[in-house]
Each structure stands twice: as C-alpha cells, then as structure tokens.
Motif scaffolding. Sequence first.
Motif: not given
Length: 181
Positions: A22-32, A120-124, A139-148, A178-181
């Motif tokens: 959802d491109r309408g949501l900011p990254i911190l909303a996706k983290t929460i 589709g979904f993944g596990t976080v 954390k949001a980047i990680y969750a994005y990858f897991t959803s794929f 990303f480099n934190q991951l």
Amino acid sequence: MGSLVSINSKGYGKIYKAFMRDRGLPILAKTIYAYFCAYAGCGTQAYPKREKILRDLGVNKDTYTKHLGLLVERGYIAKERTTTGNLYTILQSIPAYSTPETIEAGNSDLLVFESAAAHGFGTVPKLVMLDQTLSPQAKAIYAYFTSFAGAGTTAVPRRATIMRELKIGSLGTYYRHFNQL
C-alpha cells in the motif's frame, strides 16, 4: 561461544503482502503493523502495552499515535480499549480501491473489501520486531521481504519497488537501514 538462536524462537506472525504494498502508508505505519502481526502470531489480536511498543520500535508517543491512527482510519487495524489495556485486531478484510474490474466498469472510486491474504503473505519473526538495535525503517524493510517470501526463505522484489512502496526517498537512506539487517 554462545549457541545459535532460531529467528522464530520468540514467535512470529503473518504479514500480508497487500498491506506492505500500500503506497499510501508511510514506512513507520508499516513498521507498527508488522509489529502487531508479529505479536498476533497465528491469530489476529495483539495487546502489547504502549510503553513497550514505543521502546521496542524506538519511536516517540506522538509518532506512534499518528501512524496508528492512519492504520485505524484506513481499516487495517481495529483498536479497542479494555479493562487491562488496548486490544489491537488485525483486520482480515482490507480496503481495495480501483481494481481492474472497477476501472473497466468506470467506477474507479468504488471501495471494495477483500481478504488480506488474497495477494499472499509471509511470516514476520517477533525477534526482529523486538530488536532495539534495528531502526524502525530496517524493521519495515525486513517485514516487506518476509511478506514476499511466503512460506519460503527467498524474496526478490526490486530495490526500486521496495523504495517506492515503502516511501524511501534515496538510495543512501535505503542502504543505511538495509545494511543494519
């Protein structure tokens, strides 16, 4: 030498690809949202205390309140006050605007609800969401990858797509998190 810990040792939850895209949501909303998904496990409800959420995600109260409000307003999360604290429910029926069928019919402003799992979904893992050394954006980047990744361990979304859908403005910002991951 310490023993290895499984990434799922603290539990995990479902993270829905439709939400993360959802491109309408900011990254911190996706983290929460990802945080609540990790706490909900195989269910749809989570009830962590606000102070714990703020500490685990490294955000302040105003930022949290603003982004949680967006999630509630957009129909992704329901928040209910109980005698023991807040209860957060991850809604399984999510809003979808302008599907190909509605565009063809000339009704592009029609609001349709569909299953969150339809795309589709993944596990976080909760371990990642609790890691205070990671930024909320990491954390949001990680969750994005897991959803794929779905049930697997591999995800290959393009970096440009990730940056667009998570609203990350520059390569430097992307790689800093990303480099934190």
